[in-house]
Enzyme design. Structure first.
Site, PDB file in Angstrom:
ATOM      1  NE  ARG A  15      -1.959  -1.630   3.620  1.00 33.66           N
ATOM      2  CZ  ARG A  15      -2.385  -1.761   4.881  1.00 33.66           C
ATOM      3  NH1 ARG A  15      -3.606  -1.347   5.223  1.00 33.66           N
ATOM      4  NH2 ARG A  15      -1.601  -2.297   5.802  1.00 33.66           N
ATOM      5  CG  HIS A  96      -2.033  -0.509  15.270  1.00 33.90           C
ATOM      6  ND1 HIS A  96      -3.360  -0.590  15.630  1.00 33.90           N
ATOM      7  CD2 HIS A  96      -2.024  -0.436  13.912  1.00 33.90           C
ATOM      8  CE1 HIS A  96      -4.119  -0.591  14.548  1.00 33.90           C
ATOM      9  NE2 HIS A  96      -3.330  -0.489  13.489  1.00 33.90           N
ATOM     10  CD  GLU A 118      -3.540   3.407  15.551  1.00 29.99           C
ATOM     11  OE1 GLU A 118      -2.621   3.349  16.382  1.00 29.99           O
ATOM     12  OE2 GLU A 118      -3.378   3.774  14.368  1.00 29.99           O
ATOM     13  CB  SER A 134     -12.073  -2.532  10.373  1.00 29.90           C
ATOM     14  OG  SER A 134     -11.176  -1.994  11.316  1.00 29.90           O
ATOM     15  CG  ASP A 198     -19.665  -7.423  20.707  1.00 32.63           C
ATOM     16  OD1 ASP A 198     -19.622  -6.821  21.804  1.00 32.63           O
ATOM     17  OD2 ASP A 198     -19.040  -7.059  19.701  1.00 32.63           O
ATOM     18  CG  LEU A 240     -10.424  -1.666  18.194  1.00 37.19           C
ATOM     19  CD1 LEU A 240      -8.910  -1.787  18.046  1.00 37.19           C
ATOM     20  CD2 LEU A 240     -10.995  -0.757  17.113  1.00 37.19           C
ATOM     21  CG  ASP A 270      -2.025  -4.186  13.031  1.00 39.43           C
ATOM     22  OD1 ASP A 270      -0.861  -4.606  12.934  1.00 39.43           O
ATOM     23  OD2 ASP A 270      -2.702  -3.842  12.063  1.00 39.43           O
ATOM     24  CB  ALA A 299       0.980  -7.483  11.614  1.00 40.73           C
ATOM     25  CG  ASN A 300       1.149  -6.188   6.346  1.00 44.38           C
ATOM     26  OD1 ASN A 300       1.334  -7.343   6.720  1.00 44.38           O
ATOM     27  ND2 ASN A 300       1.805  -5.656   5.327  1.00 44.38           N
TER      28      ASN A 300
END
Length: 366
Positions: A15, A96, A118, A134, A198, A240, A270, A299-300
């Site tokens: 990216r 992060h 973030e 996300s 959740d 998160l 992350d 992680a990415n």
């Protein structure tokens, strides 16, 4: 303002921090934009595209950092970049911090102004600069999980959607936020049986209203998680806590309750991960196995689809970049409360309390 966009140098990160369209808008506002040579190549954007938009191409990452008042990038700076960051320089990216004490100390020592994508937070509590990545990561978690369920890659050998006469696979999604909802949507689209958990009943009611009948909701508790992991083929961790380390919802001792070849995908890697056995991996070497459970902890993740990710990211970051460039970081953060919440470290001081709490540091938060 002079804005620099360096080439990302994290493992398999294709990216780039700004599209040519974004550069064009900055140039229109009379700013100077420096793009490192071939910074956009991996995302399908070429030097000529940036030059046509008005950018200046510089050969090296050192030149970009040295020439710029503000750095706009995608991933956190890595060790080779630490010494390139200058005092008072604005660095706008995903940081992060809670997952890396080394990075946090390096940015404190740099005395730069670190604004983290973030933790930019709007008045409704949403994270507008995290949402598109996300969404990408949530959808990719199913795409990757389905692949690693294949037997040649040590998975259970289960086709998530099943076929006539064979039941579909079972997917457990931990967290009903952006990641969880996108993961559930993709899994449901493949025909899998999905359970999404959740502790936020409002979110579970929303999921229950918008998802098809083969997506069921359940309140998240250790008891319920322990019960569900025994029958799940694919488990997605999408929990998160803003700016802080993710809670460990699946501990190492729980792995023995899973069937051999179960795949777990930790999208929260992350932020330290929501599985106790999580350790960050790369696209080059994405998985490892513990107790016969396949772990995918890249992680990415959105870096694997860089064109989609770069365009989606620039769509949401550009308005903030323009404000920072037009007004300077202090005025911009004063007038835009959402951007002010993105301030993590300023001139050697931590200004986001969850970072200090993550490392149990006794420090004055300003």
């Amino acid at each position: 303002m002079k804005i620099g966009v360096p080439k990302e140098i994290k493992n398999n990160e294709s990216r780039v921090g700004m599209t040519p369209a974004g550069v064009f808008e900055l140039i229109k506002s009379n700013h100077t934009v420096y793009i490192q040579n071939d910074a956009g190549f991996g995302s399908g954007f070429f030097n000529k595209d940036y030059e046509e938009a008005g950018a200046i191409i510089l050969d090296s990452i050192e030149e970009v950092y040295a020439a710029s008042d503000m750095i706009v990038k995608v991933k956190e700076p890595i060790e080779q970049e630490y010494d390139l960051i200058k005092q008072d320089q604005v660095v706008f990216t995903y940081f992060h911090f809670a997952s890396s004490e080394i990075l946090t100390k390096a940015m404190i020592n740099s005395k730069a102004v670190c604004i983290a994508y973030e933790t930019v937070e709007d008045s409704e509590g949403a994270l507008p600069l995290l949402i598109p990545m996300s969404e990408v990561a949530g959808r990719m978690s199913i795409q990757q999980g389905a692949k690693y369920l294949e037997k040649p890659i040590k998975g259970r050998g289960v086709l998530l959607g099943g076929v006539p006469g064979v039941p579909p696979g079972k997917v457990l999604v931990l967290g009903a936020g952006i990641v969880g909802i996108q993961a559930a949507k993709m899994a449901a689209g493949l025909g899998a049986h999905v359970t999404i958990m959740d502790i936020n009943m409002k979110q579970l009611r929303y999921v229950n209203d918008v998802m098809p009948n083969h997506v069921v909701t359940e309140f998240s508790s250790e008891y319920n998680i322990r019960k569900r992991i025994k029958e799940s083929d694919l488990i997605i961790g999408g929990v998160l806590i803003k700016g802080a380390k993710a809670p460990k919802l699946i501990t190492k001792d729980m792995l023995k309750d899973m069937r051999p070849g179960t795949v777990i995908v930790d999208v929260a890697v992350d932020q330290g991960g929501c599985f106790e056995t999580t350790k960050a991996t790369t696209h080059e070497d994405p998985t490892y196995i513990i107790d016969d459970v396949v772990h995918y902890c890249v992680a990415n993740m959105p870096g694997a689809v860089p064109y989609t990710s770069t365009v989606a990211l620039t769509n949401v970051t550009l308005p903030y970049v323009l404000k920072l460039a037009n007004q300077g970081w202090e005025k911009a953060c004063e007038t835009i409360p959402a951007l002010a919440k993105g301030l993590n470290i300023v001139n050697g001081k931590i200004v986001y309390k969850e970072i200090a709490e993550a490392f149990k540091w006794e420090t004055e938060i300003v």
